[in-house]
Design a protein around this motif. Structure first.
Motif, mmCIF file in Angstrom:
data_model
loop_
_atom_site.group_PDB
_atom_site.id
_atom_site.type_symbol
_atom_site.label_atom_id
_atom_site.label_comp_id
_atom_site.label_asym_id
_atom_site.label_seq_id
_atom_site.Cartn_x
_atom_site.Cartn_y
_atom_site.Cartn_z
ATOM 1 N N GLY A 2 -115.631 -37.579 -43.859
ATOM 2 C CA GLY A 2 -115.334 -37.497 -42.432
ATOM 3 C C GLY A 2 -114.520 -38.658 -41.890
ATOM 4 O O GLY A 2 -114.453 -38.862 -40.677
ATOM 5 N N VAL A 3 -113.900 -39.407 -42.770
ATOM 6 C CA VAL A 3 -113.081 -40.539 -42.335
ATOM 7 C C VAL A 3 -111.838 -40.049 -41.614
ATOM 8 O O VAL A 3 -111.432 -40.602 -40.605
ATOM 9 N N LEU A 4 -111.230 -38.986 -42.134
ATOM 10 C CA LEU A 4 -110.043 -38.409 -41.497
ATOM 11 C C LEU A 4 -110.453 -37.199 -40.672
ATOM 12 O O LEU A 4 -111.022 -36.252 -41.197
ATOM 13 N N ASN A 5 -110.165 -37.258 -39.389
ATOM 14 C CA ASN A 5 -110.287 -36.082 -38.530
ATOM 15 C C ASN A 5 -108.898 -35.824 -37.945
ATOM 16 O O ASN A 5 -107.934 -36.491 -38.323
ATOM 17 N N SER A 6 -108.776 -34.890 -37.039
ATOM 18 C CA SER A 6 -107.446 -34.534 -36.552
ATOM 19 C C SER A 6 -106.750 -35.696 -35.847
ATOM 20 O O SER A 6 -105.556 -35.931 -36.050
ATOM 21 N N LEU A 7 -107.469 -36.481 -35.061
ATOM 22 C CA LEU A 7 -106.855 -37.610 -34.358
ATOM 23 C C LEU A 7 -106.435 -38.702 -35.337
ATOM 24 O O LEU A 7 -105.315 -39.214 -35.274
ATOM 25 N N ARG A 8 -107.315 -39.043 -36.256
ATOM 26 C CA ARG A 8 -106.990 -40.093 -37.236
ATOM 27 C C ARG A 8 -105.898 -39.646 -38.185
ATOM 28 O O ARG A 8 -105.066 -40.451 -38.603
ATOM 29 N N LEU A 9 -105.868 -38.366 -38.509
ATOM 30 C CA LEU A 9 -104.792 -37.848 -39.350
ATOM 31 C C LEU A 9 -103.455 -37.955 -38.628
ATOM 32 O O LEU A 9 -102.442 -38.322 -39.223
ATOM 33 N N THR A 10 -103.450 -37.667 -37.336
ATOM 34 C CA THR A 10 -102.231 -37.805 -36.544
ATOM 35 C C THR A 10 -101.752 -39.253 -36.542
ATOM 36 O O THR A 10 -100.549 -39.517 -36.676
ATOM 37 N N GLN A 11 -102.674 -40.203 -36.406
ATOM 38 C CA GLN A 11 -102.312 -41.618 -36.465
ATOM 39 C C GLN A 11 -101.729 -41.974 -37.834
ATOM 40 O O GLN A 11 -100.730 -42.689 -37.922
ATOM 41 N N LEU A 12 -102.350 -41.475 -38.882
ATOM 42 C CA LEU A 12 -101.872 -41.739 -40.237
ATOM 43 C C LEU A 12 -100.489 -41.144 -40.451
ATOM 44 O O LEU A 12 -99.602 -41.787 -41.012
ATOM 45 N N LEU A 13 -100.277 -39.926 -39.983
ATOM 46 C CA LEU A 13 -98.960 -39.291 -40.129
ATOM 47 C C LEU A 13 -97.883 -40.061 -39.370
ATOM 48 O O LEU A 13 -96.757 -40.206 -39.850
ATOM 49 N N GLY A 14 -98.226 -40.575 -38.185
ATOM 50 C CA GLY A 14 -97.289 -41.398 -37.429
ATOM 51 C C GLY A 14 -96.941 -42.678 -38.180
ATOM 52 O O GLY A 14 -95.781 -43.100 -38.213
ATOM 53 N N PHE A 15 -97.943 -43.298 -38.787
ATOM 54 C CA PHE A 15 -97.715 -44.502 -39.581
ATOM 55 C C PHE A 15 -96.810 -44.189 -40.776
ATOM 56 O O PHE A 15 -95.870 -44.933 -41.057
#
Length: 93
Positions: free
Chosen positions: A41-54
């Motif tokens: 559960g480390v990656l959820n939709s919001l954190r994935l969006t942040q990761l994709l932006g990075f």
């Protein structure tokens, strides 16, 4: 693009931004290339969006929506391999 360097960059980002956003410390023991980010559960939709932006901004790689699937984001190894494959073959985007 080098696997080890890319993995290090992604690992540092996840420790500093994703784990901190998940309410965990940035020094979680045992975070490795095989840590199951989705399963834990480390990656959820919001954190994935942040990761994709990075990934887009810092690594200069765009991940197309059809590649945003579990097998490509299950752990840092899969993410690193995806980033390298897209960097080396931008036509795949």
């Amino acid at each position: 693009m080098d696997y080890d360097q890319t993995l290090k960059i992604l690992l540092e980002f996840v420790e500093k931004h994703v784990l901190a956003g998940a309410g965990q410390t940035g020094s979680e023991p045992g975070l490795t290339a095989q840590t199951p980010l989705l399963e834990w559960g480390v990656l959820n939709s919001l954190r994935l969006t942040q990761l994709l932006g990075f990934i887009r901004d810092e690594l200069q790689v765009d991940v197309s929506p059809e590649l945003i699937v579990g097998r490509n984001f299950r752990d840092l190894d899969a993410i690193t391999r995806l980033v390298i494959s897209l960097h080396d073959d931008p036509a795949r985007v």
